[in-house]
Motif scaffolding. Structure first.
Motif, PDB file in Angstrom:
ATOM      1  N   GLY A  75       0.781  -1.234   0.000  1.00  0.00           N
ATOM      2  CA  GLY A  75       0.000   0.000   0.000  1.00  0.00           C
ATOM      3  C   GLY A  75       0.810   1.279   0.000  1.00  0.00           C
ATOM      4  N   VAL A  76       2.054   1.224  -0.440  1.00  0.00           N
ATOM      5  CA  VAL A  76       2.885   2.421  -0.519  1.00  0.00           C
ATOM      6  C   VAL A  76       2.402   3.256  -1.703  1.00  0.00           C
ATOM      7  N   PRO A  77       2.263   4.564  -1.532  1.00  0.00           N
ATOM      8  CA  PRO A  77       1.803   5.405  -2.646  1.00  0.00           C
ATOM      9  C   PRO A  77       2.764   5.345  -3.837  1.00  0.00           C
ATOM     10  N   GLU A  78       2.198   5.443  -5.030  1.00  0.00           N
ATOM     11  CA  GLU A  78       2.989   5.371  -6.256  1.00  0.00           C
ATOM     12  C   GLU A  78       4.057   6.457  -6.312  1.00  0.00           C
ATOM     13  N   GLU A  79       3.763   7.640  -5.781  1.00  0.00           N
ATOM     14  CA  GLU A  79       4.720   8.746  -5.819  1.00  0.00           C
ATOM     15  C   GLU A  79       5.999   8.408  -5.059  1.00  0.00           C
ATOM     16  N   ILE A  80       5.848   7.743  -3.914  1.00  0.00           N
ATOM     17  CA  ILE A  80       7.016   7.394  -3.096  1.00  0.00           C
ATOM     18  C   ILE A  80       7.845   6.327  -3.801  1.00  0.00           C
ATOM     19  N   VAL A  81       7.180   5.337  -4.379  1.00  0.00           N
ATOM     20  CA  VAL A  81       7.894   4.287  -5.117  1.00  0.00           C
ATOM     21  C   VAL A  81       8.605   4.899  -6.320  1.00  0.00           C
ATOM     22  N   ALA A  82       7.955   5.847  -6.982  1.00  0.00           N
ATOM     23  CA  ALA A  82       8.559   6.511  -8.141  1.00  0.00           C
ATOM     24  C   ALA A  82       9.833   7.253  -7.738  1.00  0.00           C
ATOM     25  N   LYS A  83       9.799   7.967  -6.626  1.00  0.00           N
ATOM     26  CA  LYS A  83      10.995   8.675  -6.155  1.00  0.00           C
ATOM     27  C   LYS A  83      12.108   7.692  -5.821  1.00  0.00           C
ATOM     28  N   HIS A  84      11.747   6.577  -5.200  1.00  0.00           N
ATOM     29  CA  HIS A  84      12.744   5.563  -4.836  1.00  0.00           C
ATOM     30  C   HIS A  84      13.419   4.975  -6.079  1.00  0.00           C
ATOM     31  N   LEU A  85      12.636   4.752  -7.123  1.00  0.00           N
ATOM     32  CA  LEU A  85      13.173   4.150  -8.344  1.00  0.00           C
ATOM     33  C   LEU A  85      13.741   5.166  -9.316  1.00  0.00           C
ATOM     34  N   GLY A  86      13.436   6.443  -9.087  1.00  0.00           N
ATOM     35  CA  GLY A  86      13.930   7.486  -9.989  1.00  0.00           C
ATOM     36  C   GLY A  86      13.166   7.555 -11.294  1.00  0.00           C
ATOM     37  N   ILE A  87      11.886   7.181 -11.261  1.00  0.00           N
ATOM     38  CA  ILE A  87      11.032   7.287 -12.447  1.00  0.00           C
ATOM     39  C   ILE A  87       9.801   8.106 -12.077  1.00  0.00           C
ATOM     40  N   SER A  88       8.954   8.381 -13.059  1.00  0.00           N
ATOM     41  CA  SER A  88       7.753   9.176 -12.801  1.00  0.00           C
ATOM     42  C   SER A  88       6.653   8.327 -12.167  1.00  0.00           C
ATOM     43  N   GLN A  89       5.695   8.999 -11.554  1.00  0.00           N
ATOM     44  CA  GLN A  89       4.542   8.310 -10.968  1.00  0.00           C
ATOM     45  C   GLN A  89       3.755   7.603 -12.056  1.00  0.00           C
ATOM     46  N   GLN A  90       3.667   8.220 -13.223  1.00  0.00           N
ATOM     47  CA  GLN A  90       2.965   7.591 -14.340  1.00  0.00           C
ATOM     48  C   GLN A  90       3.685   6.317 -14.785  1.00  0.00           C
ATOM     49  N   GLY A  91       5.010   6.326 -14.711  1.00  0.00           N
ATOM     50  CA  GLY A  91       5.776   5.128 -15.047  1.00  0.00           C
ATOM     51  C   GLY A  91       5.494   3.984 -14.087  1.00  0.00           C
ATOM     52  N   VAL A  92       5.408   4.319 -12.811  1.00  0.00           N
ATOM     53  CA  VAL A  92       5.077   3.307 -11.808  1.00  0.00           C
ATOM     54  C   VAL A  92       3.681   2.757 -12.077  1.00  0.00           C
ATOM     55  N   ASN A  93       2.735   3.644 -12.366  1.00  0.00           N
ATOM     56  CA  ASN A  93       1.364   3.218 -12.640  1.00  0.00           C
ATOM     57  C   ASN A  93       1.307   2.328 -13.876  1.00  0.00           C
TER      58      ASN A  93
END
Length: 111
Positions: A75-93
């Motif tokens: 349940g981690v928000p996509e924005e936080i995962v995106a920052k961790h991976l260095g990609i955009s939130q849309q990329g995570v989605n």
């Protein structure tokens, strides 16, 4: 005057809360049926089901596995995962939707 402002703030907060709740329901309606259809709500904690889900996750590429584990399972928000991976939130989605589809197809093909 102060009461009117307080009432207006309450209305705004209720509207924001409703939107957040609606958005969370949409997300869970899209993602949870995959787990519930396979494992069943009562069997979700069983060892066999967890092992099978873990095995299916290990069949995914490492980045996709990390995204699915973090966003869908933890349940981690996509924005936080995106920052961790260095990609955009849309990329995570995009990764999440693509690989949830892959998992869905794997479940349907084994059933």
């Amino acid at each position: 005057m102060k009461d009117e402002r307080l009432e207006e703030c309450r209305k705004v907060i209720k509207r924001i809360a409703w939107r957040l709740q609606y958005q969370a329901k949409k997300v869970s309606a899209r993602e949870l049926p995959i787990i519930e259809n396979f494992c069943g709500q009562n069997q979700l904690s069983s060892v066999d089901s967890k092992l099978y889900v873990e095995d299916m996750l290990h069949s995914l590429p490492s980045k996709a596995r990390f995204i699915i584990e973090q966003v869908v399972i933890n349940g981690v928000p996509e924005e936080i995962v995106a920052k961790h991976l260095g990609i955009s939130q849309q990329g995570v989605n995009k990764y999440k939707r693509k690989y949830l589809g892959v998992l869905r197809n794997q479940i349907q093909s084994t059933s």
